[in-house]
Design a protein around this motif. Structure first.
Motif, mmCIF file in Angstrom:
data_model
loop_
_atom_site.group_PDB
_atom_site.id
_atom_site.type_symbol
_atom_site.label_atom_id
_atom_site.label_comp_id
_atom_site.label_asym_id
_atom_site.label_seq_id
_atom_site.Cartn_x
_atom_site.Cartn_y
_atom_site.Cartn_z
ATOM 1 N N LYS A 117 0.836 -1.210 0.000
ATOM 2 C CA LYS A 117 0.000 0.000 0.000
ATOM 3 C C LYS A 117 0.869 1.258 0.000
ATOM 4 N N HIS A 118 2.013 1.200 0.693
ATOM 5 C CA HIS A 118 2.921 2.353 0.698
ATOM 6 C C HIS A 118 3.678 2.462 -0.625
ATOM 7 N N ILE A 119 3.993 1.306 -1.206
ATOM 8 C CA ILE A 119 4.682 1.322 -2.498
ATOM 9 C C ILE A 119 3.766 1.905 -3.582
ATOM 10 N N LEU A 120 2.482 1.599 -3.507
ATOM 11 C CA LEU A 120 1.521 2.050 -4.519
ATOM 12 C C LEU A 120 0.867 3.378 -4.171
ATOM 13 N N GLY A 121 1.054 3.821 -2.926
ATOM 14 C CA GLY A 121 0.457 5.083 -2.521
ATOM 15 C C GLY A 121 -1.050 5.033 -2.344
ATOM 16 N N ILE A 122 -1.564 3.892 -1.866
ATOM 17 C CA ILE A 122 -3.000 3.733 -1.675
ATOM 18 C C ILE A 122 -3.287 3.314 -0.237
ATOM 19 N N ASP A 123 -4.554 3.343 0.145
ATOM 20 C CA ASP A 123 -4.969 2.865 1.458
ATOM 21 C C ASP A 123 -5.372 1.400 1.339
ATOM 22 N N ALA A 124 -4.925 0.605 2.294
ATOM 23 C CA ALA A 124 -5.320 -0.808 2.342
ATOM 24 C C ALA A 124 -5.125 -1.289 3.763
ATOM 25 N N HIS A 125 -5.928 -2.257 4.161
ATOM 26 C CA HIS A 125 -5.882 -2.721 5.542
ATOM 27 C C HIS A 125 -6.009 -4.243 5.578
ATOM 28 N N GLY A 126 -5.709 -4.798 6.741
ATOM 29 C CA GLY A 126 -5.840 -6.245 6.923
ATOM 30 C C GLY A 126 -4.631 -6.821 7.625
ATOM 31 N N HIS A 127 -4.861 -7.896 8.375
ATOM 32 C CA HIS A 127 -3.763 -8.532 9.103
ATOM 33 C C HIS A 127 -3.568 -9.981 8.703
ATOM 34 N N ASN A 128 -4.214 -10.366 7.613
ATOM 35 C CA ASN A 128 -3.877 -11.641 6.998
ATOM 36 C C ASN A 128 -3.807 -11.424 5.496
ATOM 37 N N LEU A 129 -3.216 -12.359 4.787
ATOM 38 C CA LEU A 129 -2.932 -12.159 3.364
ATOM 39 C C LEU A 129 -4.210 -11.948 2.562
ATOM 40 N N LEU A 130 -5.241 -12.701 2.880
ATOM 41 C CA LEU A 130 -6.491 -12.590 2.128
ATOM 42 C C LEU A 130 -7.091 -11.197 2.258
ATOM 43 N N ASP A 131 -7.193 -10.681 3.475
ATOM 44 C CA ASP A 131 -7.752 -9.347 3.691
ATOM 45 C C ASP A 131 -6.920 -8.275 3.001
ATOM 46 N N ILE A 132 -5.594 -8.423 3.086
ATOM 47 C CA ILE A 132 -4.713 -7.413 2.489
ATOM 48 C C ILE A 132 -4.878 -7.391 0.966
ATOM 49 N N VAL A 133 -4.889 -8.573 0.345
ATOM 50 C CA VAL A 133 -5.021 -8.646 -1.120
ATOM 51 C C VAL A 133 -6.363 -8.074 -1.567
ATOM 52 N N VAL A 134 -7.437 -8.425 -0.876
ATOM 53 C CA VAL A 134 -8.764 -7.904 -1.226
ATOM 54 C C VAL A 134 -8.787 -6.386 -1.112
ATOM 55 N N SER A 135 -8.193 -5.861 -0.040
ATOM 56 C CA SER A 135 -8.168 -4.409 0.169
ATOM 57 C C SER A 135 -7.312 -3.711 -0.884
ATOM 58 N N LEU A 136 -6.173 -4.327 -1.234
ATOM 59 C CA LEU A 136 -5.308 -3.738 -2.267
ATOM 60 C C LEU A 136 -6.024 -3.673 -3.609
ATOM 61 N N VAL A 137 -6.679 -4.756 -3.982
ATOM 62 C CA VAL A 137 -7.392 -4.791 -5.264
ATOM 63 C C VAL A 137 -8.502 -3.745 -5.292
ATOM 64 N N ALA A 138 -9.199 -3.586 -4.185
ATOM 65 C CA ALA A 138 -10.300 -2.625 -4.125
ATOM 66 C C ALA A 138 -9.820 -1.184 -4.304
ATOM 67 N N HIS A 139 -8.579 -0.909 -3.872
ATOM 68 C CA HIS A 139 -8.066 0.463 -3.934
ATOM 69 C C HIS A 139 -7.098 0.692 -5.102
ATOM 70 N N LEU A 140 -6.952 -0.294 -5.979
ATOM 71 C CA LEU A 140 -6.006 -0.135 -7.094
ATOM 72 C C LEU A 140 -6.249 1.108 -7.952
ATOM 73 N N PRO A 141 -7.509 1.495 -8.200
ATOM 74 C CA PRO A 141 -7.733 2.705 -9.011
ATOM 75 C C PRO A 141 -7.141 3.975 -8.404
ATOM 76 N N GLU A 142 -6.785 3.932 -7.138
ATOM 77 C CA GLU A 142 -6.266 5.124 -6.452
ATOM 78 C C GLU A 142 -4.743 5.211 -6.495
ATOM 79 N N ILE A 143 -4.091 4.364 -7.270
ATOM 80 C CA ILE A 143 -2.624 4.329 -7.301
ATOM 81 C C ILE A 143 -2.041 5.709 -7.586
ATOM 82 N N ASN A 144 -1.020 6.060 -6.809
ATOM 83 C CA ASN A 144 -0.249 7.274 -7.052
ATOM 84 C C ASN A 144 1.016 6.859 -7.800
#
Length: 570
Positions: free
Chosen positions: A154-181
């Motif tokens: 999330k810091h590498i892509l400049g987006i917001d994402a949350h989660g403390h297991n891999l599944l939650d993190i991946v789902v959150s990253l995909v959901a916020h992909l349009p916000e990439i900086n």
């Protein structure tokens, strides 16, 4: 009798022989580790969900306290990736990140961890860490490394994402992909690529140029600092913060503050289990690297005193604005390779970090979080080792099951559940294996006094005598198994007159097993078969002599299996 203060204050031992040569080596090592630790400390604080300065605070007083109480001469104590991740996972379920309560909870977690470690050390309970088998630890660290690396995307892509297991993190990253900086992404990708290249490609290049191995090693270790300097200057010069690049921002220019953890019963109840898991995981990681480095110089590590040292370090962190700490693998290796002679190197590192906290924090205002994320990713991916799956599969399917379960549960559910499942499975598998001990029927190897398994060797046997070698201590979980094994062997063979238990591998017989032996003795007697023991170890014999079993034994106790077979031969 006066207490031996060196037992609890190892500094009194190495301090007496401290000389100018050790001082010189420790200063050089401290300089290198300090340079490495500054970006690492900041990065691990952010990983734990805390302000960047908490990483510096957690690396000053804890190191000083470990130098007084610790026994390793090379261990570098401070924030580490796995413990930082476990801190974030534990606290985010209780308090919202960014609030004052989150920081207080982090202090409380460090204090609890310190108290647990200190108590374990004082009561010599270091053996508890043995319940974490190496395969489980390897699986846990591998899965944690993947989660940590994923959480930093999330810091590498400049987006917001949350989660403390891999599944939650991946789902959150995909959901916020349009916000990439994209500017942040370029910085993050370049920084990550450069750090990977520094680890593998820079050293051969510098050697080809003709630089000495010592200087080459120092330059390689300063790679993260170079990335910090370059990316910070780029953000400042081009005003990239105005284009959405997230930066560290203002970091207090001060020494660690005096802080107090909260001992609210409700908070303590929520943190107790995470604190225990963090303590055990941290201790295992720390003692592993400490013993490895000590062995290279034929030095000795006292695990119980290490618990005291790490406990003091964590309590120190809780009183100075930090969070849970332990001995770090990478920086301890760097400390060792740089020539650290004593724990004083850690104390000098603490002084260097204190100077940095006082004088250098304004310089990192424009440091992009993507750079710190790159530092974390490169550091933790070196811990990922999937070869443990193949190696455990080839050697033991049970260990493979424990490793796989640990990895999957850590990735899919979270770090606390993952390590708990791994520990639970390890204990259950151990109980299962020891509940069905290997029991071999043995015979005499021709021309010798040795006895071996009749299924593996060409041996001499007597049809009236059955000798069973029990390759495990006898306790409540396997006593009934032994009863059944003997009954099944004797019941169908009317020619058997003697049963000998060869006890060379039995180190302990608990009360339940003793009752089983009494039952076996009685059952065999009803079948007109005598029970004998051979090669009973001294401590086991002492316990047996304290009861009435030997007086009721239908047979004898023989010093050796050869003596037993010779006397009972038909």
């Amino acid at each position: 009798m006066k207490p031996d203060l060196t037992r609890y204050f190892p500094i009194l031992t190495w301090g007496r022989t401290y000389d100018r040569s050790a001082l010189s080596n420790d200063l050089v090592a401290a300089l290198i580790v300090t340079i490495m630790l500054i970006p690492q400390s900041l990065a691990y604080a952010l990983l734990a969900g805390l302000p960047a300065e908490a990483g510096l605070y957690a690396s000053i007083v804890p190191i000083l306290l470990y130098a007084v109480f610790g026994t390793s001469r090379a261990l570098a104590v401070g924030p580490v990736a796995v413990v930082s991740l476990m801190t974030a996972a534990a606290l985010s379920n209780i308090v919202e990140q960014g609030t004052m309560g989150y920081g207080v909870a982090a202090l409380s977690l460090a204090a609890l961890s310190g108290i647990i470690l200190l108590a374990m050390g004082l009561f010599r309970l270091g053996f508890i860490a043995n319940f974490l088998s190496h395969p489980v630890i390897a699986g846990f660290i591998t899965a944690s490394g993947i989660i940590i690396a994923a959480s930093q995307l999330k810091h590498i892509l400049g987006i917001d994402a949350h989660g403390h297991n891999l599944l939650d993190i991946v789902v959150s990253l995909v959901a916020h992909l349009p916000e990439i900086n994209w500017i942040t992404t370029i910085i993050g990708v370049l920084a990550t690529g450069f750090l990977f290249w520094v680890r593998s490609g820079l050293k051969p290049l510098l050697v080809r140029i003709g630089l000495s191995s010592g200087l080459t090693g120092v330059l390689v270790k300063t790679g993260p600092v170079a990335v910090v300097v370059v990316t910070t200057l780029a953000v400042w010069l081009f005003g990239l913060a105005n284009f959405g690049v997230k930066i560290v921002g203002e970091v207090p220019q001060s020494l660690p503050p005096l802080t107090l953890p909260s001992f609210s019963p409700a908070l303590i109840g929520q943190l107790l289990v995470p604190a225990f898991l963090i303590s055990i995981i941290g201790f295992v990681e720390s003692i592993s690297v400490a013993q490895t480095l000590a062995a290279k110089k034929r030095q000795r590590i006292d695990p119980d005193q290490e618990l005291i040292g790490l406990g003091a370090a964590n309590i120190g962190a809780s009183l100075t604005g930090g969070f849970p700490v332990t001995g770090g693998f990478s920086r301890s290796v760097v400390n060792f390779d740089a020539g650290a002679e004593t724990p004083a190197a850690g104390a000098f590192t603490a002084i260097g970090l204190a100077i940095a906290a006082l004088a250098l924090t304004p310089l990192i205002y424009f440091l992009p979080k993507a750079t710190l994320a790159a530092t974390i990713i490169v550091a933790v991916l070196s811990l990922v080792d999937f070869s443990i799956l193949k190696r455990s599969w080839d050697y033991s399917k049970a260990d493979f099951a424990a490793v796989l379960a640990t990895i999957l549960m850590t990735l899919l559910v979270g770090v606390e559940v993952g390590v708990s499942v791994g520990v639970g499975l390890s204990i259950l598998l151990h109980l299962y294996k020891t509940s069905r001990p290997h029991i071999a029927e043995v015979g005499q190897v021709p021309g010798t006094e040795h006895y071996r398994n009749i299924l593996r060797h060409d041996v001499i046997t007597d049809p009236s005598v059955v000798t069973l070698r029990v390759d495990e201590s006898l306790y409540f979980a396997n006593a009934r198994y032994l009863e059944n094994k003997i009954h099944n062997r004797v019941a169908g063979d009317k020619g058997i007159r003697h049963v000998i238990l060869q006890c060379a591998a039995i180190n302990e017989i608990d009360f339940s097993a003793l009752e089983s032996l009494e039952a076996i003795n009685e059952a065999l007697n009803e079948m007109d078969v005598k029970l004998h023991l051979s090669e009973v170890k001294g401590p086991v014999m002492d316990r047996l002599e304290g009861g009435h079993f030997l007086s009721e034994l239908t047979g004898k106790v023989f010093l050796s299996q050869f003596d037993a077979a010779k006397e009972l031969a038909t």
